[in-house]
Write a protein that holds these residues in place. Structure first.
Motif, short mmCIF file in Angstrom:
data_model
loop_
_atom_site.label_atom_id
_atom_site.label_comp_id
_atom_site.label_asym_id
_atom_site.label_seq_id
_atom_site.Cartn_x
_atom_site.Cartn_y
_atom_site.Cartn_z
N MET B 1 -43.46 -7.45 40.44
CA MET B 1 -43.65 -8.73 39.75
C MET B 1 -42.29 -9.37 39.44
SD MET B 1 -45.55 -9.43 36.17
CE MET B 1 -47.14 -9.68 36.89
N LEU B 2 -41.40 -8.61 38.76
CA LEU B 2 -40.04 -9.09 38.52
C LEU B 2 -39.07 -8.18 39.25
CD1 LEU B 2 -38.27 -11.14 36.82
CD2 LEU B 2 -37.84 -9.19 35.32
N LYS B 3 -38.16 -8.83 39.98
CA LYS B 3 -37.19 -8.03 40.72
C LYS B 3 -35.81 -8.62 40.47
CE LYS B 3 -36.88 -5.77 45.18
NZ LYS B 3 -37.40 -5.71 46.54
N ILE B 4 -34.94 -7.80 39.85
CA ILE B 4 -33.59 -8.26 39.58
C ILE B 4 -32.65 -7.47 40.47
CG2 ILE B 4 -31.79 -8.47 37.81
CD1 ILE B 4 -34.01 -8.56 35.72
N ILE B 5 -31.85 -8.19 41.26
CA ILE B 5 -31.00 -7.52 42.25
C ILE B 5 -29.53 -7.85 42.00
CG2 ILE B 5 -30.55 -7.21 44.72
CD1 ILE B 5 -33.45 -8.55 45.07
N ASP B 6 -28.78 -6.82 41.66
CA ASP B 6 -27.32 -6.92 41.49
C ASP B 6 -26.90 -8.19 40.75
OD1 ASP B 6 -24.74 -6.00 41.68
OD2 ASP B 6 -24.36 -7.01 43.60
N LEU B 7 -27.47 -8.37 39.58
CA LEU B 7 -27.28 -9.61 38.82
C LEU B 7 -25.98 -9.60 38.03
CD1 LEU B 7 -28.71 -12.30 37.85
CD2 LEU B 7 -29.50 -10.96 35.89
N HIS B 8 -25.15 -10.62 38.29
CA HIS B 8 -23.93 -10.82 37.52
C HIS B 8 -24.04 -12.15 36.79
CE1 HIS B 8 -21.26 -7.65 39.32
NE2 HIS B 8 -22.28 -7.66 40.19
N ALA B 9 -23.71 -12.14 35.50
CA ALA B 9 -23.77 -13.41 34.76
C ALA B 9 -22.62 -13.47 33.77
CB ALA B 9 -25.10 -13.54 34.02
N LYS B 10 -22.13 -14.70 33.58
CA LYS B 10 -21.04 -14.89 32.63
C LYS B 10 -21.38 -16.04 31.69
CE LYS B 10 -18.09 -18.07 35.29
NZ LYS B 10 -17.79 -19.07 34.27
N VAL B 11 -20.58 -16.18 30.67
CA VAL B 11 -20.78 -17.29 29.76
C VAL B 11 -20.37 -18.57 30.49
CG1 VAL B 11 -20.07 -18.34 27.59
CG2 VAL B 11 -20.36 -15.86 27.74
N GLU B 12 -21.23 -19.56 30.46
CA GLU B 12 -21.00 -20.83 31.15
C GLU B 12 -19.67 -21.45 30.71
OE1 GLU B 12 -23.19 -22.80 33.35
OE2 GLU B 12 -21.34 -23.98 33.47
N GLY B 13 -18.86 -21.79 31.68
CA GLY B 13 -17.61 -22.47 31.38
C GLY B 13 -16.50 -21.57 30.88
N GLU B 14 -16.77 -20.27 30.78
CA GLU B 14 -15.72 -19.35 30.34
C GLU B 14 -15.65 -18.15 31.26
OE1 GLU B 14 -15.42 -18.51 26.00
OE2 GLU B 14 -16.76 -20.24 25.90
N ASP B 15 -14.63 -17.36 31.07
CA ASP B 15 -14.44 -16.25 31.97
C ASP B 15 -14.94 -14.93 31.40
OD1 ASP B 15 -13.78 -16.56 34.50
OD2 ASP B 15 -11.60 -16.38 34.28
N ILE B 16 -16.04 -14.99 30.64
CA ILE B 16 -16.52 -13.78 30.00
C ILE B 16 -17.74 -13.27 30.75
CG2 ILE B 16 -17.30 -12.77 27.82
CD1 ILE B 16 -16.19 -15.38 26.46
N GLU B 17 -17.54 -12.23 31.55
CA GLU B 17 -18.68 -11.67 32.29
C GLU B 17 -19.45 -10.73 31.37
OE1 GLU B 17 -18.35 -8.99 35.91
OE2 GLU B 17 -19.52 -10.68 36.69
N ILE B 18 -20.75 -10.91 31.29
CA ILE B 18 -21.55 -10.07 30.40
C ILE B 18 -22.44 -9.12 31.20
CG2 ILE B 18 -23.20 -10.04 28.50
CD1 ILE B 18 -22.20 -12.83 27.73
N LEU B 19 -23.11 -9.65 32.20
CA LEU B 19 -23.96 -8.78 33.03
C LEU B 19 -23.19 -8.45 34.31
CD1 LEU B 19 -27.42 -10.57 32.59
CD2 LEU B 19 -26.40 -8.74 31.21
N LYS B 20 -23.06 -7.16 34.57
CA LYS B 20 -22.15 -6.75 35.64
C LYS B 20 -22.85 -5.98 36.74
CE LYS B 20 -18.56 -6.60 32.17
NZ LYS B 20 -17.81 -5.75 31.23
N GLY B 21 -23.95 -6.52 37.21
CA GLY B 21 -24.64 -5.87 38.31
C GLY B 21 -25.88 -5.13 37.84
N ILE B 22 -26.88 -5.89 37.42
CA ILE B 22 -28.13 -5.30 36.93
C ILE B 22 -29.13 -5.20 38.09
CG2 ILE B 22 -30.12 -5.64 35.39
CD1 ILE B 22 -27.88 -5.43 33.57
N ASN B 23 -29.73 -4.03 38.20
CA ASN B 23 -30.85 -3.86 39.13
C ASN B 23 -32.06 -3.37 38.34
OD1 ASN B 23 -29.78 -4.27 41.99
ND2 ASN B 23 -28.24 -2.92 41.04
N LEU B 24 -33.16 -4.07 38.48
CA LEU B 24 -34.34 -3.69 37.71
C LEU B 24 -35.57 -4.24 38.40
CD1 LEU B 24 -35.46 -2.50 35.01
CD2 LEU B 24 -35.15 -4.76 34.00
N GLU B 25 -36.60 -3.39 38.50
CA GLU B 25 -37.84 -3.87 39.09
C GLU B 25 -39.00 -3.53 38.16
OE1 GLU B 25 -38.18 -3.02 43.22
OE2 GLU B 25 -40.20 -3.87 43.34
N ILE B 26 -39.77 -4.53 37.80
CA ILE B 26 -40.92 -4.32 36.92
C ILE B 26 -42.19 -4.66 37.69
CG2 ILE B 26 -42.06 -5.03 34.77
CD1 ILE B 26 -39.33 -5.66 33.61
#
Ligand code: ADP
Ligand code: MG
Lengths: 483, 257
Positions: B1-26
């Motif tokens: 149903m939900l599939k997250i593949i190697d997810l990287h996310a940072k704060v918009e407009g800044e250089d702060i990476e918070i999610l550093k490669g999430i893999n998750l399947e629900i």
């Protein structure tokens, strides 16, 4: 299919935001530009006025000449060239006021387009309308039905002819001609407006409303409204207004006077949607308005509700003089400014009688590069023992380039009275919008819901149909302002 | 149903990476618990899935029923059946709960091709949902979350969840700030919504709520990565030993930082 030219596309976008911006092509009576005593005499002559009214105008004109345009508002604009305005603008085909058949079909059509059909069978059944087009009243509906109840509702020009004693007694009694620069100008050149008289003990059987339309780019609109509620009378009155989009500024300087005798109740609501100018600040109406009511009698009540969304410049302080003991004054206001609009608006509550009460609820919403100021005065006289005021003044900012300002003045003249003032400033936040989007609302629905919530205490004072209209109006005005 | 593949996310407009490669399947009908210390990125993960504009996805994918969620507006995700119960529900002064929930429910119904509820139908509909979270009718007339206690806000989130009937619910620390009775009520509410079609991601850092809502899988999020996954026994282990042993385990080979 041809694609829209760029100009057309821009126009379509603009008219979506201001859908009342069309012009009606009609012929006008010739009238010279500029202002001097001869012009004042000519206005009076064309309106076939009695001598006393001409004298009233001339005196006001002379006082105006001695006065200075006020500098104290928090407004920045190029002062109008008062000698380049046409002070009287009347459609050539002068309608006879009692028959709609004789109103120029183009004008009827204009009101249809604005959503205000003047044929009684098409109207909201419980609202009587006086339609003022540029300088003249073109139609008043439901007159017969109102007359049965003893209510007089007509244009002020007609009232001057039919009820001169009433007009003479009350006109200028609340706002003297020399009250301020714009009131003096209006007193000299006012063209038309509405007159309403509700006799002793009568509850007006329907809502009354006047719909003002400026159509002529060179004319100003200077209307004058006078509402009198005798002992125990009740009336609810609504004023609406729109104008075409021109890239020049038109001047609107109105005067509204309300008189409430013992136990009378007047509710006056405005939805102001004059053309605000384009997104670069070009064009738009200069709205300089003096509105004041007097609670002359004991236990009388005057309530102002305004939703101010239009005009390039708004300068307006609907006020109440609480003269009768136990009288009540209320002011409920939503003022929205966007793009380059500027508003300096608020109220004055002047407590003179004992145990008088006033409530002020002001909601300012600023977006774009606009500036929105609340200016209020609560004055409690020495003899106004046991009086009370409660004021709430909330501002909401959308984006970071706009400004909200509050200038509350309090003068308390005795120790048995109390004045309470609360003020808040908030920002429509990304988090609030995201929360509502997460609940399945799109951005526009979200903003409209937030704004609605913010303005709720004011909207609930409006007659229902108009509350719905006002809600829609605010959402349209704010389209694309957030994010 | 939900599939997250190697997810990287940072704060918009800044250089702060918070999610550093999430893999998750629900999968359909599953309950996944996501645990981890404060600041590990749990809320960020939930908000990124829901489309919060404060974060930018720099790489990776999120698929919901095979559809690319990153291409969808937050409200489109919501109407597709994705619900986020906020850790800090937002106040909307002057807007009644009833007004908001009715608009939400009707938007959902429109999206599903159903008739919108008129006010009377809505009243009946919401009455059942109120019972589920043991909330009084008067909550409907109050402004959305304004002046609500912490516990009331959380319950209100579950009321909205129940009303919108999502297929995937992300519960972000719905348990924190709840006393034991409220926790029971909220958990029972959630359990009654469980089914073979509905899935849950329960974000928490206490195992307490997991006594009521038994997860099929438990994941530990640290430093923006899922560092360990297991069955419900993993939650107990964390409860007894804290996160320290995991920190050591994961940082041994310098894989995470
Ligand atoms: N909008 C933001 N701006 C800057 N830093 C943020 C923002 N959102 C989250 N963070 C940071 O990212 C980290 C993870 O936060 P969060 O996802 O809220 O953690 P958790 O929910 O696991 O406690 C924290 O260090 C937090 O300060
Ligand atoms: Mg969190």
């Amino acid at each position: 299919m041809s694609r829209l030219t760029e100009a057309e596309a821009v126009e379509t976008a603009a008219s979506r935001k201001y859908k009342y911006g069309f012009t009606t092509n009609i012929e006008y009576e010739e009238f010279p530009r500029g202002l001097n005593e001869d012009i004042v005499r000519e206005i009076s002559r064309r309106k076939d006025e009695p001598e006393w009214l001409l004298e009233f105008r001339l005196k006001a004109y002379r006082q105006w000449c001695e006065m200075e345009e006020p500098e104290w508002p928090n407004l920045h604009y190029t002062k109008p060239d008062y000698n380049n305005i046409v002070y009287y603008s009347s459609p050539k085909e002068k309608p006879k006021l009692n028959s709609l058949d004789e109103v120029d079909p183009d004008i009827l059509d204009t009101y249809n387009k604005l959503g205000i059909p003047l044929e009684e069978q098409k109207m909201l059944a419980n609202v009587a309308v006086d339609a003022v087009f540029d300088s003249v009243s073109v139609a008043t509906t439901f007159k017969a039905k109102l007359a049965e109840a003893g209510v007089i509702f007509c244009s002020i020009s007609e009232a001057v002819k039919e009820y001169p004693e009433l007009v003479k007694q009350y006109m200028g009694s609340v706002i003297p001609a020399n009250d301020n620069y714009f009131a003096a100008l209006n007193s000299a050149v006012f063209s038309d407006g509405s007159f309403c008289f509700v006799p002793k003990g009568v509850k007006c059987p329907m809502e009354l409303s006047t719909y003002f339309r400026i159509n002529n780019p060179d004319s100003g609109q200077f209307e004058r409204t006078l509402i009198i509620a005798e002992e125990g009378a009740e009336v609810s009155y609504l004023e609406g207004c729109t104008a075409p989009m021109f890239d020049t500024n038109q001047l609107h300087a109105a005067v509204v006077e309300l008189v409430a005798l013992d136990d009378a109740n007047i509710k006056y609501s405005t939805v102001q949607n004059w053309y605000p100018g384009d997104e670069n600040g070009k064009g738009g109406i200069y709205n300089f308005v003096t509105k004041r009511g007097i609670c002359k009698g004991e236990r009388s009540k005057i309530s102002w509700t305004q939703v101010e969304t239009g005009s390039a410049i708004t300068w307006k302080y609907p006020s109440v003089i609480l003269k009768g003991d136990y009288s009540t004054g209320e002011f409920y206001s939503v003022a929205l400014t966007n793009d380059f609009q500027q508003a300096d608006t608020g109220t004055k509550m002047i407590h003179l009688g004992k145990n008088t009460r006033s409530t002020i609820i002001s909601k300012g919403i600023s977006a774009g590069k606009s500036q929105n100021s609340y200016r209020g005065l609560v004055k409690i006289g020495k003899k106004a023992h046991g009086s009370r005021n409660y004021s709430v003044c909330d501002s909401m900012l959308i984006g970071s380039e706009c400004g909200a300002h509050t200038f509350p003045f309090i003068e308390s003249g005795n120790s048995t009275s109390s004045v309470e003032h609360e003020a808040t400033t908030s920002k429509i936040g990304e988090d609030q919008i995201f929360y509502l989007q997460q609940r399945g609302l799109d951005e526009e629905e979200a903003i409209s819901l937030i704004i609605n919530g913010f303005c709720k205490e004011v909207f609930k004072e409006l007659p229902l149909e108009f509350a719905v209209e006002a809600t829609k109006l605010l959402s349209i005005k704010l389209e694309g302002s957030v994010g | 149903m939900l599939k997250i593949i190697d997810l990287h996310a940072k704060v918009e407009g800044e250089d702060i990476e918070i999610l550093k490669g999430i893999n998750l399947e629900i999968g359909k009908g599953e309950v996944h618990a996501v645990m981890g210390p404060n600041g590990s990125g749990k809320s960020t993960l939930a908000k990124v899935v829901a489309g919060h504009p404060a974060y930018e996805v720099t790489s990776g994918q999120i698929l919901f029923d095979g559809e690319d969620v990153l291409e969808m507006e937050p409200e489109e995700r919501a109407l597709a059946g994705l619900f986020l119960a906020f850790q800090y529900p937002v106040e909307v002064p002057g807007v009644s709960n009833a007004m908001l929930i009715r608009q939400s429910v009707n938007n959902v119904r429109k999206a599903r091709g159903q008739e919108e509820f008129d006010p009377l139908e809505f009243e009946d509909y919401i009455a059942d949902k109120l019972k589920l979270v043991e909330m009084d009718n008067k909550f409907l007339d109050r402004s959305v979350n304004a002046g609500f206690s912490g516990g009331e806000k959380k319950r209100n989130e579950i009321l909205q969840l129940a009303a919108m009937e999502p297929r995937l619910s992300l519960l972000d620390e719905t348990d924190s700030g709840l006393d034991i009775d409220a926790l029971r009520i909220v958990s029972e509410g959630i359990n009654s919504l469980r089914g073979t079609e509905n899935s849950f991601m329960v974000v928490t850092h206490y195992q307490r709520i997991l006594n009521y809502i038994k997860p099929d899988f438990v994941h530990v999020l640290m430093g923006g990565r899922i560092v360990k996954s297991g069955g419900s026994e993993l939650a107990l282990e964390l409860e007894n030993q804290g996160y320290d042993w995991l920190v050591k385990e994961t940082f041994v080979n310098g894989e995470a930082k």
